[in-house]
Design a protein around this motif. Structure first.
Motif, PDB file in Angstrom:
ATOM      1  N   VAL A  63       0.993  -1.030  -0.004  1.00 19.15           N
ATOM      2  CA  VAL A  63       0.008   0.023  -0.163  1.00 19.15           C
ATOM      3  C   VAL A  63       0.803   1.056   0.016  1.00 19.15           C
ATOM      4  O   VAL A  63       1.871   1.100   0.659  1.00 19.15           O
ATOM      5  CB  VAL A  63      -1.132  -0.027   1.435  1.00 19.15           C
ATOM      6  CG1 VAL A  63      -0.242  -0.092   2.454  1.00 19.15           C
ATOM      7  CG2 VAL A  63      -1.846   1.289   1.130  1.00 19.15           C
ATOM      8  N   ALA A  64       0.453   2.278  -0.704  1.00 21.57           N
ATOM      9  CA  ALA A  64       1.058   3.635  -0.528  1.00 21.57           C
ATOM     10  C   ALA A  64      -0.092   4.731  -0.608  1.00 21.57           C
ATOM     11  O   ALA A  64      -0.919   4.564  -1.314  1.00 21.57           O
ATOM     12  CB  ALA A  64       1.882   3.834  -1.823  1.00 21.57           C
ATOM     13  N   ARG A  65       0.113   5.721   0.248  1.00 25.01           N
ATOM     14  CA  ARG A  65      -0.909   6.759   0.517  1.00 25.01           C
ATOM     15  C   ARG A  65      -0.094   8.147   0.542  1.00 25.01           C
ATOM     16  O   ARG A  65       0.914   8.235   1.288  1.00 25.01           O
ATOM     17  CB  ARG A  65      -1.523   6.642   1.942  1.00 25.01           C
ATOM     18  CG  ARG A  65      -2.536   5.307   2.039  1.00 25.01           C
ATOM     19  CD  ARG A  65      -3.976   5.544   1.174  1.00 25.01           C
ATOM     20  NE  ARG A  65      -4.787   4.512   1.430  1.00 25.01           N
ATOM     21  CZ  ARG A  65      -6.296   4.471   1.082  1.00 25.01           C
ATOM     22  NH1 ARG A  65      -6.370   5.496   0.017  1.00 25.01           N
ATOM     23  NH2 ARG A  65      -6.922   3.606   1.441  1.00 25.01           N
ATOM     24  N   PHE A  66      -0.749   8.965  -0.264  1.00 29.33           N
ATOM     25  CA  PHE A  66      -0.022  10.393  -0.012  1.00 29.33           C
ATOM     26  C   PHE A  66      -0.452  10.975   1.318  1.00 29.33           C
ATOM     27  O   PHE A  66      -1.798  10.841   1.610  1.00 29.33           O
ATOM     28  CB  PHE A  66      -0.643  10.990  -1.356  1.00 29.33           C
ATOM     29  CG  PHE A  66       0.096  10.841  -2.567  1.00 29.33           C
ATOM     30  CD1 PHE A  66       1.258  11.466  -2.942  1.00 29.33           C
ATOM     31  CD2 PHE A  66      -0.554  10.233  -3.752  1.00 29.33           C
ATOM     32  CE1 PHE A  66       1.780  11.546  -4.017  1.00 29.33           C
ATOM     33  CE2 PHE A  66       0.231  10.096  -5.084  1.00 29.33           C
ATOM     34  CZ  PHE A  66       1.325  10.637  -5.145  1.00 29.33           C
ATOM     35  N   TRP A 109      -3.610   8.938   6.747  1.00 28.15           N
ATOM     36  CA  TRP A 109      -2.872  10.056   7.377  1.00 28.15           C
ATOM     37  C   TRP A 109      -4.137  10.908   7.908  1.00 28.15           C
ATOM     38  O   TRP A 109      -5.198  11.040   7.461  1.00 28.15           O
ATOM     39  CB  TRP A 109      -2.555  10.836   6.318  1.00 28.15           C
ATOM     40  CG  TRP A 109      -1.079  10.477   5.734  1.00 28.15           C
ATOM     41  CD1 TRP A 109      -1.018   9.412   4.696  1.00 28.15           C
ATOM     42  CD2 TRP A 109       0.210  10.773   5.980  1.00 28.15           C
ATOM     43  NE1 TRP A 109       0.372   9.316   4.250  1.00 28.15           N
ATOM     44  CE2 TRP A 109       0.992  10.215   5.018  1.00 28.15           C
ATOM     45  CE3 TRP A 109       0.933  11.745   6.802  1.00 28.15           C
ATOM     46  CZ2 TRP A 109       2.248  10.196   4.846  1.00 28.15           C
ATOM     47  CZ3 TRP A 109       2.028  11.849   6.801  1.00 28.15           C
ATOM     48  CH2 TRP A 109       2.991  11.199   5.844  1.00 28.15           C
ATOM     49  N   ASP A 110      -3.673  11.724   8.907  1.00 28.35           N
ATOM     50  CA  ASP A 110      -4.732  12.763   9.698  1.00 28.35           C
ATOM     51  C   ASP A 110      -4.503  13.976   8.715  1.00 28.35           C
ATOM     52  O   ASP A 110      -3.913  14.002   7.928  1.00 28.35           O
ATOM     53  CB  ASP A 110      -4.436  12.910  11.083  1.00 28.35           C
ATOM     54  CG  ASP A 110      -3.198  13.753  11.296  1.00 28.35           C
ATOM     55  OD1 ASP A 110      -2.327  13.827  10.464  1.00 28.35           O
ATOM     56  OD2 ASP A 110      -3.138  13.986  12.379  1.00 28.35           O
ATOM     57  N   GLY A 111      -5.559  14.932   9.003  1.00 25.31           N
ATOM     58  CA  GLY A 111      -5.614  15.984   8.130  1.00 25.31           C
ATOM     59  C   GLY A 111      -4.367  17.035   8.056  1.00 25.31           C
ATOM     60  O   GLY A 111      -4.347  17.877   7.465  1.00 25.31           O
ATOM     61  N   ASP A 112      -3.774  16.758   9.414  1.00 30.03           N
ATOM     62  CA  ASP A 112      -2.361  17.804   9.508  1.00 30.03           C
ATOM     63  C   ASP A 112      -1.033  16.925   8.697  1.00 30.03           C
ATOM     64  O   ASP A 112      -0.182  17.687   9.131  1.00 30.03           O
ATOM     65  CB  ASP A 112      -2.191  17.992  10.904  1.00 30.03           C
ATOM     66  CG  ASP A 112      -3.485  18.890  11.644  1.00 30.03           C
ATOM     67  OD1 ASP A 112      -4.320  19.567  10.710  1.00 30.03           O
ATOM     68  OD2 ASP A 112      -3.584  18.606  12.796  1.00 30.03           O
ATOM     69  N   VAL A 151      -8.537   1.418   6.714  1.00 31.56           N
ATOM     70  CA  VAL A 151      -8.735   2.351   7.956  1.00 31.56           C
ATOM     71  C   VAL A 151      -8.731   3.810   7.042  1.00 31.56           C
ATOM     72  O   VAL A 151      -8.339   4.003   6.119  1.00 31.56           O
ATOM     73  CB  VAL A 151      -7.445   2.414   8.802  1.00 31.56           C
ATOM     74  CG1 VAL A 151      -6.259   2.486   7.879  1.00 31.56           C
ATOM     75  CG2 VAL A 151      -7.414   3.375   9.860  1.00 31.56           C
ATOM     76  N   SER A 152      -9.513   4.469   7.781  1.00 30.82           N
ATOM     77  CA  SER A 152      -9.637   5.727   7.246  1.00 30.82           C
ATOM     78  C   SER A 152      -9.913   6.789   8.560  1.00 30.82           C
ATOM     79  O   SER A 152     -10.310   6.586   9.487  1.00 30.82           O
ATOM     80  CB  SER A 152     -10.971   5.990   6.508  1.00 30.82           C
ATOM     81  OG  SER A 152     -11.050   7.164   6.125  1.00 30.82           O
ATOM     82  N   ILE A 153      -9.263   8.137   8.213  1.00 33.57           N
ATOM     83  CA  ILE A 153      -9.006   9.217   9.493  1.00 33.57           C
ATOM     84  C   ILE A 153     -10.049  10.285   8.878  1.00 33.57           C
ATOM     85  O   ILE A 153      -9.782  10.700   7.776  1.00 33.57           O
ATOM     86  CB  ILE A 153      -7.820   9.460   9.743  1.00 33.57           C
ATOM     87  CG1 ILE A 153      -7.059   8.316  10.383  1.00 33.57           C
ATOM     88  CG2 ILE A 153      -7.739  10.673  10.850  1.00 33.57           C
ATOM     89  CD1 ILE A 153      -5.391   8.607  10.616  1.00 33.57           C
TER      90      ILE A 153
END
Length: 609
Positions: A63-66, A109-112, A151-153
Motif C-alpha cells: 500500500v502507498a498513501r499520499f 493520514w490525519d488532516g495535518d 482504515v480511514s481518518i
C-alpha cells in the motif's frame, strides 16, 4: 561516455484475487500512488509514461498513501514495516517504522499530515497509530479479532477513525490519541474490505464481501442507512469519495464501478468492464476518485493490473493503462518507418509493446503465452516478432497489426533454451535435446545435441548459428542443406547470453560470472576480455547501430555502456532495476532501454565519444 536516466515506464499495480488493492491520488489530482512488487510507483494521471519509483522496501509492498499536504508518501509491506518518504524531491526516506508482525493492508493520514494509522494482519496487534516524523505512539488500534483490511481518518476535528476487518465488524475510534470507542457488528455479515470518511467529515462508508454498502455519521459513528441492496452482484473491494462529499464510487468483483448519490442512496452511473460475459481478469479490485480536478475522472483497477480511466459520459473506460505486473524476462526492439517499439515479455506470460515516442504500452491481440516468456527476438526485416515461452511454444507476432498469428504458433518438443533470428528468414530454437530451424511456422532443419549438454544461449548471423552450452563451450552450426556443426570454441566461464554486432563482425559473449568477451567472427579470436565489471550473471547485451559500443544488463542490477575501440572505458547506471536487469535494447543513437525484475521499463540517455 555518460549514461543518465531519461524516464521510467511503471509496472502495473500488484493485485491478488479476492483482495482489495489500494490506489491513492495526491491532493492536486496530478499523480496516483500504488504498490508493485517491492517498489512503490508514483505515476502521472494525465501522462502515465511519467513516473517515479521508490525502491527502499526490502519486502513485497502492499500500500502507498499520499499525505494531505502532498509532500510525503507513507508505504507499507508484507513484513509490517511502514516507510515515510519525500515524494516532491529525491525520494529520501524520512522514517522507517515496524508496526505489526505481518502484512500492512492499509494506511491513513490525519488532516495535518502528522499522524499515521497503519493496519493489517499482525500477530499481537492488528494496527497502530504513530507520528509520521518520529514514529512515537499516539494511540492504539483495538477492538478487532481478525486482520484489519482498511482504515480511514476524519480530516476535521474532532478527530475520528474507522477500521474495517475480516471479523465482519467496523470499529469507530476517537482521537487523538486514538482509542477504541465502539464496535459496529450488525451491519456486515462477511469480510469488510474498505471504509472511507467523506472529505467534509459528515459521513463514513463501509463496503465488503457481502455486497452491502453502509453509511455512518462521521462524528458519532452511528449507522445511518444501508444503500444499494442488490446493485452489486459480487464482493465490493473499494470505495472513494468525490471532493464535494455528495457522491462516492465503489468497485466490485462483478466487473463494475458504480457512482452513488449519498442523499438519495441511488446509483447515478455504472461502468462495466469486460463486456457482458463473466471475465475474472476484469474484476475491479481498486478505485480512486482524484480530488483537485475539474473533469470528474475516476480511476479503477482490474485484477490484471490495468488502470481504467472512467468518465460519466461513457459506460466503458475512455482509456486503459496497461503494463506488466511481474518480472519482465525478455525484451526486443523493432524500428519501422522511424517508429521505435520495445517488445517485452514477462514471467506471467504477458507480451506488451511500448511506443518509444509516447511511452504507452499496448497488449497483443490473439493468444498470448501461457506462462514464462523466456525470449523475444524480431525478424531481420522487423515485420515480425517471435516469442519463446515455457509453455513450450514458439509464437509469431505480426508487428504492424500487433497480433499473434494463429497459424504461426509452433509446439516445441521441449522447453526453449534459446531463440535467434537470422538474415535468411529462419528462426532458430534451442531445446534441451536439439537445435531446430523454422521458416513461416514450419520446421525446416534440426540437429540433435550431445547427451548431458544443456543449451544456455543462442545467436544467429546469416547462415551461422552459435549455440552456448553449460560445458563452457560455443558450438558453431552452418545452415546449408542441413544444420552442420563446424567448430567448438572453449571458454573459461559458462555463457549466459550472446549478441552479434549489426555488421556481424563481432560476437559479444556474456557469462554467468559477470564477464563479457568479444570475438571476431572472421577468425573467432578474442578481441577483448576487458568488458568485465558486472558482479553477477550477464542477462542481456545489445550493440549500438554502428557496432562501436554495446550495452549490457546483469542480475547485479547495473547497466553498463562499453566501447569496442577503448575496452577499458565504461560507464555505469547503478541499481537500474531492483533485483536485477533482465534485458537491454539499444534504441537509437543516444538512447538505450532496460527491463528488469521490478516489471518496469527504463530509458537512458547515452553520450558516447
Amino acid at each position: 561516455m555518460s549514461i543518465t536516466g531519461n524516464s521510467i515506464w511503471a509496472a502495473s499495480p500488484t493485485t491478488t484475487r479476492g483482495q482489495p488493492t489500494i490506489l491513492s491520488a495526491d491532493s492536486k489530482g496530478e499523480r496516483i500512488a500504488y504498490a508493485s512488487n517491492k517498489s512503490i510507483f508514483l505515476r502521472s494521471i494525465d501522462n502515465p509514461a511519467i513516473s517515479t519509483q521508490y525502491t527502499q522496501h526490502t519486502a513485497q509492498t502492499t500500500v502507498a498513501r499520499f499525505s494531505p499536504s502532498g509532500f510525503y508518501v507513507a508505504s507499507g509491506d508484507v513484513s509490517g514495516s511502514v516507510r515515510v518518504w519525500d515524494c516532491k524531491g529525491e525520494g529520501a526516506t524520512k522514517g522507517e517504522y515496524h508496526i505489526i508482525a505481518g502484512r500492512i493492508n492499509d494506511i491513513a493520514w490525519d488532516g495535518d499530515s502528522q499522524r499515521i494509522i497503519a493496519v493489517g494482519d499482525g500477530k499481537e496487534r492488528y494496527g497502530h497509530c504513530i507520528t509520521a516524523d518520529s514514529g512515537n505512539s499516539v494511540g492504539e488500534i483495538s477492538g478487532h479479532s481478525g486482520q484489519i483490511n482498511s482504515v480511514s481518518i476524519r480530516q476535521q476535528r474532532p478527530l475520528r477513525a474507522a477500521t474495517a476487518s475480516d471479523d465482519t465488524s467496523v470499529v469507530f475510534l476517537h482521537g487523538a490519541p486514538f482509542k477504541y470507542n465502539t464496535s459496529l457488528r450488525d451491519q456486515h455479515q462477511k469480510f469488510v474490505y474498505a471504509t472511507a470518511f467523506s472529505p467534509d467529515g459528515s459521513f463514513f462508508v463501509s463496503v465488503g464481501q457481502d455486497r452491502k454498502i453502509w453509511l455512518y455519521d462521521g462524528k458519532t459513528g452511528e449507522p445511518q442507512k444501508q444503500i444499494g441492496e442488490g446493485e452489486h452482484t459480487g464482493s465490493i473491494f473499494g470505495v472513494s469519495w468525490s471532493q464535494d462529499s455528495k457522491n462516492f464510487v465503489t468497485c466490485s468483483a462483478d466487473q463494475t464501478v458504480k457512482l452513488w448519490d449519498v442523499e438519495g442512496g441511488k446509483v447515478k452511473h455504472t461502468w462495466r468492464m469486460g463486456g457482458d460475459g463473466v471475465s475474472i481478469p476484469h474484476q475491479q479490485v481498486g478505485v480512486v476518485w482524484p480530488h483537485g480536478r475539474t473533469d470528474d475522472l475516476v480511476i479503477s483497477l482490474d485484477l490484471d493490473g490495468n488502470l481504467n480511466y472512467l468518465y460519466t459520459d461513457k459506460t466503458t473506460p475512455t482509456r486503459t493503462v496497461t503494463g506488466h505486473q511481474k518480472n519482465i524476462t525478455a525484451a526486443a526492439l523493432t524500428a519501422k518507418s522511424g517508429q521505435a517499439t520495445i517488445w517485452t515479455g514477462s514471467s506471467e506470460g504477458r507480451v506488451r509493446t511500448w511506443d518509444v515516442a509516447s511511452g504507452t504500452a499496448s497488449s497483443i491481440d490473439g493468444e498470448s503465452p501461457a506462462n514464462y516468456v523466456s525470449a523475444i527476438t524480431p525478424s531481420y526485416d522487423h515485420n515480425r516478432v517471435y516469442t519463446a515461452a515455457w509453455d513450450d511454444t514458439l509464437r509469431t507476432i505480426d508487428v504492424g497489426a500487433s497480433t499473434c498469428i494463429g497459424s504461426g504458433m509452433v509446439k516445441l518438443p521441449g522447453q526453449p533454451k534459446g531463440l535467434a533470428a537470422s538474415t535468411s528468414s529462419h528462426i532458430f530454437v534451442a531445446t534441451p535435446t536439439s537445435l531446430l530451424a523454422y521458416q513461416d511456422g514450419s520446421q525446416t532443419h534440426s540437429a540433435d545435441l550431445e547427451k548431458n549438454l544443456t543449451p544456455t544461449a543462442l545467436a544467429a548471423s546469416n547462415d551461422t548459428v552459435v549455440l552456448a552450452a553449460d560445458d563452457k563451450k560455443l558450438y558453431l552450426y552452418t545452415l546449408t542443406c542441413s544444420l552442420q556443426k563446424t567448430v567448438a570454441i572453449s571458454l573459461n566461464a559458462a555463457v549466459s547470453t550472446l549478441a552479434f554486432s549489426p555488421d556481424h563482425t563481432h560476437l559479444a559473449i556474456g557469462t554467468a560470472s559477470g564477464g563479457i568477451t568479444v570475438l571476431s567472427t572472421s577468425s573467432w579470436e578474442v578481441v577483448t576480455t576487458r568488458w568485465s565489471a558486472h558482479t553477477a550473471r550477464v542477462a542481456s547485451i545489445a550493440w549500438s547501430p554502428d557496432g562501436k559500443h554495446a550495452v549490457s544488463g546483469s542480475l547485479d542490477t547495473n547497466v553498463f555502456i562499453w566501447s569496442l575501440s577503448n575496452p577499458g572505458r565504461r560507464v555505469k547506471a547503478a541499481q537500474a532495476h531492483k533485483e536485477g536487469v533482465n534485458g537491454v535494447v539499444w534504441i537509437r543513437e543516444g538512447m538505450v532501454g532496460s527491463v528488469g525484475a521490478d516489471a518496469a521499463v527504463r530509458l537512458w540517455d547515452v553520450r558516447v565519444e
